[in-house]
Scaffold this motif. Structure first.
Motif, short mmCIF file in Angstrom:
data_model
loop_
_atom_site.label_atom_id
_atom_site.label_comp_id
_atom_site.label_asym_id
_atom_site.label_seq_id
_atom_site.Cartn_x
_atom_site.Cartn_y
_atom_site.Cartn_z
N ALA A 1 -0.15 -7.29 0.92
CA ALA A 1 1.09 -7.90 0.43
C ALA A 1 0.83 -9.09 -0.49
CB ALA A 1 1.96 -8.33 1.60
N SER A 2 -0.24 -9.83 -0.23
CA SER A 2 -0.52 -11.00 -1.06
C SER A 2 -0.81 -10.59 -2.51
CB SER A 2 -1.69 -11.80 -0.48
OG SER A 2 -2.87 -11.02 -0.45
N LYS A 3 -1.48 -9.47 -2.69
CA LYS A 3 -1.78 -9.00 -4.05
C LYS A 3 -0.52 -8.47 -4.73
CE LYS A 3 -6.68 -8.11 -3.29
NZ LYS A 3 -7.79 -7.12 -3.32
N ALA A 4 0.37 -7.86 -3.96
CA ALA A 4 1.64 -7.41 -4.53
C ALA A 4 2.47 -8.62 -4.96
CB ALA A 4 2.40 -6.57 -3.51
N THR A 5 2.42 -9.67 -4.17
CA THR A 5 3.14 -10.90 -4.50
C THR A 5 2.57 -11.53 -5.77
OG1 THR A 5 3.61 -11.31 -2.17
CG2 THR A 5 3.86 -13.17 -3.67
N ALA A 6 1.25 -11.56 -5.86
CA ALA A 6 0.61 -12.12 -7.06
C ALA A 6 0.98 -11.29 -8.29
CB ALA A 6 -0.90 -12.14 -6.87
N ALA A 7 1.10 -9.99 -8.13
CA ALA A 7 1.42 -9.12 -9.26
C ALA A 7 2.83 -9.38 -9.78
CB ALA A 7 1.28 -7.66 -8.84
N VAL A 8 3.79 -9.58 -8.87
CA VAL A 8 5.16 -9.84 -9.35
C VAL A 8 5.26 -11.24 -9.94
CG1 VAL A 8 6.17 -10.75 -7.19
CG2 VAL A 8 7.59 -9.47 -8.81
N LEU B 1 8.11 -5.69 -2.83
CA LEU B 1 8.70 -5.65 -1.49
C LEU B 1 7.67 -6.24 -0.54
CD1 LEU B 1 10.38 -3.60 -3.15
CD2 LEU B 1 10.55 -2.21 -1.09
N VAL B 2 7.88 -7.49 -0.15
CA VAL B 2 6.87 -8.22 0.61
C VAL B 2 7.52 -9.04 1.73
CG1 VAL B 2 5.19 -8.36 -1.28
CG2 VAL B 2 6.99 -10.10 -1.09
N PRO B 3 6.74 -9.38 2.78
CA PRO B 3 7.30 -10.17 3.88
C PRO B 3 7.23 -11.68 3.67
CG PRO B 3 5.13 -9.34 4.47
CD PRO B 3 5.44 -8.79 3.11
N ALA B 4 6.17 -12.18 3.08
CA ALA B 4 5.98 -13.63 2.98
C ALA B 4 6.54 -14.14 1.65
CB ALA B 4 4.51 -13.98 3.12
N TYR B 5 7.84 -14.35 1.61
CA TYR B 5 8.48 -14.75 0.36
C TYR B 5 9.20 -16.10 0.45
CZ TYR B 5 12.46 -12.76 2.89
OH TYR B 5 13.40 -12.48 3.85
N ARG B 6 9.40 -16.61 1.66
CA ARG B 6 10.29 -17.76 1.86
C ARG B 6 9.90 -18.97 1.00
NH1 ARG B 6 10.80 -21.12 7.47
NH2 ARG B 6 8.77 -21.81 6.74
N ASP B 7 8.64 -19.40 1.09
CA ASP B 7 8.23 -20.60 0.36
C ASP B 7 8.33 -20.42 -1.15
OD1 ASP B 7 7.75 -21.78 2.79
OD2 ASP B 7 5.56 -21.52 2.72
N LEU B 8 7.96 -19.23 -1.63
CA LEU B 8 8.00 -18.98 -3.07
C LEU B 8 9.43 -18.92 -3.60
CD1 LEU B 8 5.14 -16.34 -3.28
CD2 LEU B 8 5.09 -18.64 -4.23
N VAL B 9 10.36 -18.44 -2.77
CA VAL B 9 11.77 -18.43 -3.17
C VAL B 9 12.32 -19.85 -3.15
CG1 VAL B 9 14.08 -17.61 -2.57
CG2 VAL B 9 12.13 -16.05 -2.43
N GLN B 10 11.99 -20.58 -2.10
CA GLN B 10 12.48 -21.96 -1.99
C GLN B 10 11.90 -22.86 -3.08
OE1 GLN B 10 11.52 -22.92 2.11
NE2 GLN B 10 13.54 -22.28 2.83
N ASP B 11 10.67 -22.54 -3.51
CA ASP B 11 10.03 -23.33 -4.58
C ASP B 11 10.53 -22.93 -5.98
OD1 ASP B 11 8.59 -24.65 -2.69
OD2 ASP B 11 6.72 -23.54 -3.02
N GLY C 1 0.80 -1.21 0.00
CA GLY C 1 0.00 0.00 0.00
C GLY C 1 0.84 1.26 0.00
N ALA C 2 0.23 2.35 -0.43
CA ALA C 2 0.92 3.63 -0.49
C ALA C 2 1.25 4.15 0.89
CB ALA C 2 0.05 4.65 -1.23
N MET C 3 2.43 4.72 1.04
CA MET C 3 2.94 5.34 2.26
C MET C 3 3.13 4.34 3.40
SD MET C 3 3.41 8.25 1.02
CE MET C 3 3.95 9.23 2.39
N GLY C 4 3.21 3.07 3.06
CA GLY C 4 3.58 2.06 4.05
C GLY C 4 5.09 2.01 4.20
#
Length: 316
Positions: free
Chosen positions: A186-193, A202-212, A158-161
């Motif tokens: 953040a989930s929608k930002a992740t889906a967008a990338v 720039l997201v917090p929940a990335y571990r599983d997607l990076v490992q996969d 989100g803006a200004m976060g």
């Protein structure tokens, strides 16, 4: 000094109350404690706070009731707890946004530094700069360099976060054309990338997607490396003069007795240091980051100043 009947009675009353107060503090807690979570049920802050409460109440000998008070990025709950009785029976599990990001942008009706006493920090998700696995960007430096000659888009929750302000600071310091694309979470930002709609996120929940193998982690916004991905640099390691740590901590209203604060800090630190809590947080894909109340206060102070400066640069 001339003693009147009123002053004598006040003195005697004070002498009578003082031992009782000392006993009350020594016996604390004698009834259930409320731990306010400034977000809705089911999120990582809520889940980790409930686990912390469940384990800490066994040490303190009284139930710790978790109460969700979502709204206004957590600031509604912060205002409510700031005005609560400072008796140790109302606490708040807070995060970066209501502690120092949003207060740096606008008047939120409380001052984190004067209206609260930090007890401890026990977590704080890493925010990663991620790109699709097939992205041409192999490093954070490559992404920044490319953005100096043409716009590179990045998504956040989100803006200004906090994440937006962090990269706005990077853009200012480097002259890079980093074009922000805000999303509703953040989930929608992740889906967008993942879908290639933005160059990075720039997201917090990335571990599983990076490992996969679906995403590539270029770096982290925090001041320390993610132990799961030690090769991913911090912003400073990438040559950028900035770091943006996240917090998840517990605070009490200002005026709470220091003896009560010390008892709570001891109990919560014991939980956060335990193998059981660490395992729980690992399964939740959340790091354990323990800071004393004093260190948490210093972190909030430093970040309030940093985000206020960034907001000022953005004309906020």
């Amino acid at each position: 000094m001339t003693y009147t009947r009123r002053s004598t009675l006040a003195l005697l009353a004070g002498l009578a109350i003082t031992p009782l107060a000392a006993v009350a503090q020594q016996d604390y807690p004698t009834r259930p404690i409320t731990l306010v979570v400034p977000y809705g049920a089911g999120g990582t802050t809520d889940i980790s706070a409930r686990q912390m409460a469940t384990m800490a109440e066994k040490i303190l000998g009284q139930p710790i009731v978790v109460e969700n008070q979502p709204g206004a990025s957590g600031t509604n709950a912060m205002r409510a707890v700031a005005s609560a009785e400072p008796d140790g029976y109302t606490l708040i599990a807070t995060t970066s946004s209501p502690s120092f990001v949003t207060p740096a942008l606008r008047d939120v009706g409380y001052d984190t530094l004067t209206d609260f006493i930090p007890i401890l920090n026990y977590s704080g998700p890493f925010h990663g700069v991620v790109v699709p696995a097939d992205s041409p960007y192999e490093t954070l430096d490559a992404l920044i360099e490319d953005a100096k000659s043409g716009a590179v888009t990045y998504g956040t929750a989100g803006a200004m976060g906090g994440a937006h302000l962090a990269f706005a600071s990077v853009a200012k310091d480097t002259g890079a054309m980093l074009q922000h694309v805000p999303f509703d979470g953040a989930s929608k930002a992740t889906a967008a990338v993942l879908g290639g709609h933005v160059d990075a996120a720039l997201v917090p929940a990335y571990r599983d997607l990076v490992q996969d193998g679906q995403l590539r982690l270029l770096g982290v916004l925090d001041g320390t490396n993610d132990p799961d991905f030690p090769d991913a640099p911090t912003l400073k390691e990438a040559g950028l003069a900035a770091e943006f740590p996240s917090i998840v901590g517990i605070m009490a209203p200002a005026g709470t007795d220091p003896a009560i604060i010390a008892k709570l800090e001891s109990a919560f630190t014991e939980v956060a240091s335990s193998d059981g809590f660490k395992t729980f947080m690992t399964d939740l894909s959340q790091p354990v980051r323990i800071m004393s109340g004093e260190d948490l206060a210093a972190t909030i102070d430093e970040n309030l100043a940093a985000y206020r400066e960034i907001a000022k640069d953005l004309g906020n």
